[in-house]
Design a protein around this motif. Sequence first.
Motif, PDB file in Angstrom:
ATOM      1  N   PHE A  77       2.031  54.634  43.484  1.00  0.00           N
ATOM      2  CA  PHE A  77       3.472  54.931  43.479  1.00  0.00           C
ATOM      3  C   PHE A  77       4.269  53.656  43.780  1.00  0.00           C
ATOM      4  O   PHE A  77       5.262  53.363  43.113  1.00  0.00           O
ATOM      5  N   THR A  78       3.827  52.905  44.799  1.00  0.00           N
ATOM      6  CA  THR A  78       4.566  51.685  45.153  1.00  0.00           C
ATOM      7  C   THR A  78       4.541  50.681  44.002  1.00  0.00           C
ATOM      8  O   THR A  78       5.516  49.971  43.780  1.00  0.00           O
ATOM      9  N   LEU A  79       3.441  50.640  43.260  1.00  0.00           N
ATOM     10  CA  LEU A  79       3.338  49.689  42.145  1.00  0.00           C
ATOM     11  C   LEU A  79       4.271  50.063  41.000  1.00  0.00           C
ATOM     12  O   LEU A  79       4.912  49.193  40.396  1.00  0.00           O
ATOM     13  N   VAL A  80       4.348  51.363  40.698  1.00  0.00           N
ATOM     14  CA  VAL A  80       5.247  51.814  39.622  1.00  0.00           C
ATOM     15  C   VAL A  80       6.685  51.426  39.937  1.00  0.00           C
ATOM     16  O   VAL A  80       7.412  50.901  39.087  1.00  0.00           O
ATOM     17  N   HIS A  81       7.111  51.668  41.179  1.00  0.00           N
ATOM     18  CA  HIS A  81       8.479  51.342  41.570  1.00  0.00           C
ATOM     19  C   HIS A  81       8.683  49.839  41.746  1.00  0.00           C
ATOM     20  O   HIS A  81       9.752  49.311  41.424  1.00  0.00           O
ATOM     21  N   ASP A  82       7.658  49.130  42.236  1.00  0.00           N
ATOM     22  CA  ASP A  82       7.747  47.666  42.339  1.00  0.00           C
ATOM     23  C   ASP A  82       7.980  47.038  40.971  1.00  0.00           C
ATOM     24  O   ASP A  82       8.762  46.094  40.828  1.00  0.00           O
ATOM     25  N   ASP A  83       7.283  47.558  39.966  1.00  0.00           N
ATOM     26  CA  ASP A  83       7.422  47.005  38.612  1.00  0.00           C
ATOM     27  C   ASP A  83       8.856  47.147  38.103  1.00  0.00           C
ATOM     28  O   ASP A  83       9.355  46.274  37.382  1.00  0.00           O
ATOM     29  N   MET A  85      11.594  47.258  40.089  1.00  0.00           N
ATOM     30  CA  MET A  85      12.409  46.318  40.864  1.00  0.00           C
ATOM     31  C   MET A  85      12.184  44.871  40.440  1.00  0.00           C
ATOM     32  O   MET A  85      13.108  44.074  40.408  1.00  0.00           O
ATOM     33  N   ASP A  86      10.925  44.561  40.106  1.00  0.00           N
ATOM     34  CA  ASP A  86      10.591  43.181  39.697  1.00  0.00           C
ATOM     35  C   ASP A  86      10.844  42.928  38.220  1.00  0.00           C
ATOM     36  O   ASP A  86      10.643  41.805  37.735  1.00  0.00           O
ATOM     37  N   LYS A  87      11.229  43.984  37.493  1.00  0.00           N
ATOM     38  CA  LYS A  87      11.438  43.886  36.047  1.00  0.00           C
ATOM     39  C   LYS A  87      10.193  43.351  35.336  1.00  0.00           C
ATOM     40  O   LYS A  87      10.267  42.545  34.404  1.00  0.00           O
ATOM     41  N   SER A  88       9.035  43.814  35.790  1.00  0.00           N
ATOM     42  CA  SER A  88       7.759  43.356  35.224  1.00  0.00           C
ATOM     43  C   SER A  88       7.471  44.072  33.914  1.00  0.00           C
ATOM     44  O   SER A  88       7.621  45.298  33.816  1.00  0.00           O
ATOM     45  N   ASN A  93      -2.443  43.608  32.228  1.00  0.00           N
ATOM     46  CA  ASN A  93      -2.460  43.369  30.772  1.00  0.00           C
ATOM     47  C   ASN A  93      -2.051  44.581  29.937  1.00  0.00           C
ATOM     48  O   ASN A  93      -2.360  44.642  28.749  1.00  0.00           O
ATOM     49  N   ARG A  94      -1.356  45.523  30.553  1.00  0.00           N
ATOM     50  CA  ARG A  94      -0.808  46.650  29.797  1.00  0.00           C
ATOM     51  C   ARG A  94       0.662  46.804  30.131  1.00  0.00           C
ATOM     52  O   ARG A  94       1.094  46.435  31.224  1.00  0.00           O
ATOM     53  N   PRO A  95       1.463  47.347  29.200  1.00  0.00           N
ATOM     54  CA  PRO A  95       2.886  47.542  29.502  1.00  0.00           C
ATOM     55  C   PRO A  95       3.076  48.416  30.736  1.00  0.00           C
ATOM     56  O   PRO A  95       2.335  49.383  30.944  1.00  0.00           O
ATOM     57  N   THR A  96       4.040  48.048  31.571  1.00  0.00           N
ATOM     58  CA  THR A  96       4.359  48.865  32.740  1.00  0.00           C
ATOM     59  C   THR A  96       4.978  50.184  32.290  1.00  0.00           C
ATOM     60  O   THR A  96       5.425  50.329  31.142  1.00  0.00           O
ATOM     61  N   VAL A  97       5.029  51.150  33.189  1.00  0.00           N
ATOM     62  CA  VAL A  97       5.527  52.489  32.836  1.00  0.00           C
ATOM     63  C   VAL A  97       6.973  52.426  32.360  1.00  0.00           C
ATOM     64  O   VAL A  97       7.342  53.057  31.365  1.00  0.00           O
ATOM     65  N   HIS A  98       7.810  51.637  33.039  1.00  0.00           N
ATOM     66  CA  HIS A  98       9.222  51.610  32.651  1.00  0.00           C
ATOM     67  C   HIS A  98       9.437  50.897  31.317  1.00  0.00           C
ATOM     68  O   HIS A  98      10.458  51.115  30.662  1.00  0.00           O
ATOM     69  N   LYS A  99       8.470  50.062  30.905  1.00  0.00           N
ATOM     70  CA  LYS A  99       8.582  49.413  29.592  1.00  0.00           C
ATOM     71  C   LYS A  99       8.025  50.315  28.490  1.00  0.00           C
ATOM     72  O   LYS A  99       8.576  50.362  27.387  1.00  0.00           O
TER      73      LYS A  99
END
Length: 324
Positions: A77-83, A85-88, A93-99
């Motif tokens: 959960f923290t990683l999904v939300h961190d991504d 905030m960090d605009k990752s 090597n895979r697209p983040t959930v928000h992308k």
Amino acid sequence: MNFETKFDEFRKKIENRIKEATQIFEPIDLYEPYNYFMAEGGKRIRPALTIMACGAAGGAPESALDCGVALEIMHNFTLVHDDIMDKSDFRRNRPTVHKKWNESIAILTGDAMIGFAYRLIPNHKRYFEIIQTFTNGLIEVCEGQVYDMQFNTSQNVKIDDYIKMIGKKTSALLETCSVIGGLVADADNKIISGLRNYAKYLGLAFQIQDDLLDMIADEKVFGKKVGLDIQEGKKTYLVILANERAEKPEHRELLDKYYNSNGLSAEYVPKFNEMFVELGIFDEAKSKIAEYFRFAEEALEELTDNEYKKMLLWLLDKLNNRNY
């Protein structure tokens, strides 16, 4: 006991339990991104640590499996939300959930993960303590993330500030894993304190080691390019220590440019390497890492000897010997 083989066995059971834990598939825009992210794998150190801590405290190791998986879901959960905030754009090597989907979906996916995690925690004679420990760990991780974000705009971060931040952002969740493992084993306060301190110092050592490896690791072994922290403008242990020590005009100029620009391009990485060597930063970082690993080992002296205590010591050695 072959600890590497045993660790792999734990990982397989963890992966299977993660797959079993959420068998709902609708609405698809919630469960598809959840399954996509959780299927990324990773080392699964946190749930494995929960299981090992339970065994080291005298409990049946796999009785802590569901709590370990709950902690792994909380970590993700923290990683999904961190991504977000960090605009990752990518993670492993895979697209983040928000992308791959969008920010709203990613926020909801992270929110649901916390619900899934709490739902997994089984009833237990020390259930209230387990829930309280889990909740406090979640809050501390969020506090650590805020401190980390504040560092981005601060020109005056000190080493003590950094240790406080990684104590919450990195160590707190490892402490939560170890303590919950001890609670599942119904261990006494002395054993739980030993497990907590083991995880605390393990986390501190691991994070500073990560900062160091980012600058001096073998890229083929490390699995990513070195110097990325410099390019991303991170206030690492190395950078903060250098900023506290630097007196030469060329060092001050480099650091001022770094702080004012929130990072510098790859061509500046060798200049930072030279500065770190000249100021003794690498040697001091290695010394601090060794000190924290020693503190972690000493914390386990509170525990009675058994195979899982030996496995916790094996994990220390495994992490301590990541390639420089």
